[in-house]
Design a protein around this motif. Sequence first.
Motif, PDB file in Angstrom:
ATOM      1  N   VAL A 130      18.272   1.110  18.264  1.00  0.00           N
ATOM      2  CA  VAL A 130      18.898   0.238  17.660  1.00  0.00           C
ATOM      3  C   VAL A 130      18.045  -0.819  17.081  1.00  0.00           C
ATOM      4  O   VAL A 130      17.427  -1.513  17.980  1.00  0.00           O
ATOM      5  CB  VAL A 130      20.181  -0.635  18.037  1.00  0.00           C
ATOM      6  CG1 VAL A 130      20.580  -1.751  17.356  1.00  0.00           C
ATOM      7  CG2 VAL A 130      21.378   0.582  18.427  1.00  0.00           C
ATOM      8  N   VAL A 133      21.275  -5.212  13.316  1.00  0.00           N
ATOM      9  CA  VAL A 133      22.731  -5.111  12.968  1.00  0.00           C
ATOM     10  C   VAL A 133      23.164  -6.030  12.025  1.00  0.00           C
ATOM     11  O   VAL A 133      22.591  -7.195  12.332  1.00  0.00           O
ATOM     12  CB  VAL A 133      23.391  -5.329  14.427  1.00  0.00           C
ATOM     13  CG1 VAL A 133      24.927  -5.404  14.341  1.00  0.00           C
ATOM     14  CG2 VAL A 133      23.062  -4.370  15.430  1.00  0.00           C
ATOM     15  N   SER A 141      30.722  -3.828  11.116  1.00  0.00           N
ATOM     16  CA  SER A 141      29.090  -4.032  11.328  1.00  0.00           C
ATOM     17  C   SER A 141      28.457  -2.629  10.531  1.00  0.00           C
ATOM     18  O   SER A 141      29.078  -1.598  10.657  1.00  0.00           O
ATOM     19  CB  SER A 141      28.787  -4.132  12.828  1.00  0.00           C
ATOM     20  OG  SER A 141      29.423  -3.139  13.418  1.00  0.00           O
ATOM     21  N   THR A 143      24.654  -0.895  11.450  1.00  0.00           N
ATOM     22  CA  THR A 143      23.627  -0.929  12.652  1.00  0.00           C
ATOM     23  C   THR A 143      22.545   0.029  12.208  1.00  0.00           C
ATOM     24  O   THR A 143      22.934   1.181  11.591  1.00  0.00           O
ATOM     25  CB  THR A 143      24.208  -0.573  14.075  1.00  0.00           C
ATOM     26  OG1 THR A 143      25.308  -1.377  14.309  1.00  0.00           O
ATOM     27  CG2 THR A 143      23.049  -0.488  14.802  1.00  0.00           C
ATOM     28  N   ILE A 160      31.205  -3.209  18.181  1.00  0.00           N
ATOM     29  CA  ILE A 160      30.071  -2.730  18.813  1.00  0.00           C
ATOM     30  C   ILE A 160      30.312  -3.094  20.389  1.00  0.00           C
ATOM     31  O   ILE A 160      30.521  -4.427  20.641  1.00  0.00           O
ATOM     32  CB  ILE A 160      28.845  -3.423  18.292  1.00  0.00           C
ATOM     33  CG1 ILE A 160      28.535  -2.640  17.012  1.00  0.00           C
ATOM     34  CG2 ILE A 160      27.366  -2.892  19.231  1.00  0.00           C
ATOM     35  CD1 ILE A 160      27.314  -3.512  16.194  1.00  0.00           C
TER      36      ILE A 160
END
Length: 415
Positions: A130, A133, A141, A143, A160
């Motif tokens: 990741v 975000v 969200s 990401t 999340i």
Amino acid sequence: MQNEIVDVLVIGAGPSGSVAAAYLHKQGLKIKVVEKNSFPRFVIGESLIPRCMDHFEAVGLLPCLEAEKFEIKRGARFVNGKGEMCNFDFSEKYTDGWDWTWQVPRADFDKAMTDELQQWGVDIDFQKEVIAVDFTEDGASTTTIKDVDGNESTIQAKYIIDSSGWGRVLPRLLDLDAPSSIPKHATIFTHVKDIKRPEGREGTMITFDVVDTETWLWVIPFSNGDCSIGYVGPIDYLASFEGTPTEKLREMMKLSNYYFERFDGVDYKFEPRQIKNFSASVKQLYGKGYALTGNSAEFLDPVFSSGVTFATESAHLAAQLISKELKGESVNWETQYKDYIMYGVNVFSTYVKEWYTGNLQKIFFHPTINLGIKEQICAVLAGYVWDKSNPFVKNHDRLVKTVARVTEMEQEGTA
Ligand code: FAD
């Protein structure tokens, strides 16, 4: 760019991420786990405490872990250079609950859980990191994740769970890091082939060997014949040992009267690793559309082995609350999540701090430690830190100090 839509995105597939994913999957939610590494991967955190067994059992991960035949941990032993010893047996604890757990090479332990989850059909993407975000005002969200070749894709999620451990993804991206109240320490550790392991219980017992008030050695034997050894102590003190990491650790092993012989000359399975300033905290444990769990939220200190248990406690609770919310129930994150988790963190942090003041060592090594007190402290060391009927939970902030003072007076002959 490829885009996926899920109910919940879980970042990280350590114990925290796996427990969260297991719960959410069983609730029928569409989830995705994104993990930066390929498994098995090394991570430290090998001595568990019984409370985490409740979480593995609750989410259905216990059978796959039992099948691994990890070394059973029934208590914790503390020794020191004066030949004093204190044994806590988890079957003699104040609070009802599990009286055993495991000592685990985490590479195998964590992989057993992700293998199981994948068999259930949980979507886990390994070697995907990741990197960004974006939240909308209502908490939804997007990401961005990157694979090992640098290709990027996105995941849209209603929630999340950040279980990224030391990666601390959301604390970094949202500027949530806060200073920890725990004194700063350093560590050096490795695994060894435990070829001089004594027969019987002595050989398999997890032990904390206290070399002085702030410096201690852990010894965690595994069922595969290897053993984890590592020192924790003040940063400057550990830095004062010279040479390569192997030379430093070999020199430090001379500090242990109890273990020097057993580990003298044995091969280190990897060059000892060194970390410092590992205690971590955050300004907030949740926000609109996300919850922080495990090390991504709080990490106190290796002493008393609370890390994995807080990781699974927080993951299990966050997953339950998210599931409720996504099913239309109302959730008060402040009281139901933050206050609950911080209660346990605060109890445990008293014990960590009182270890490093030396107060707990006074109590542990007192030759006639009161058995009732020992059982109550044992429940704390087993991770049952939410049982307010235990005086050593409810009055943690003053009781340890008081008992240490009385112990001191007894030793001075003034009580
Ligand atoms: P982790 O187990 O660290 O898992 C997080 C995962 O997230 C990792 O697999 C990582 O690859 C992944 N990740 C990170 N960044 C990203 C990203 N950007 N994108 C996708 N994935 C990402 N705890 C104990 O219970 N017992 C002990 O004996 C113990 N000993 C310790 C000794 C030392 C010296 C230290 C420093 C800690 C110790 N701990 C111990 C604590 C323990 O290591 C942690 O508390 C525990 O591993 C936390 O689990 P977790 O699931 O939160 O994170």
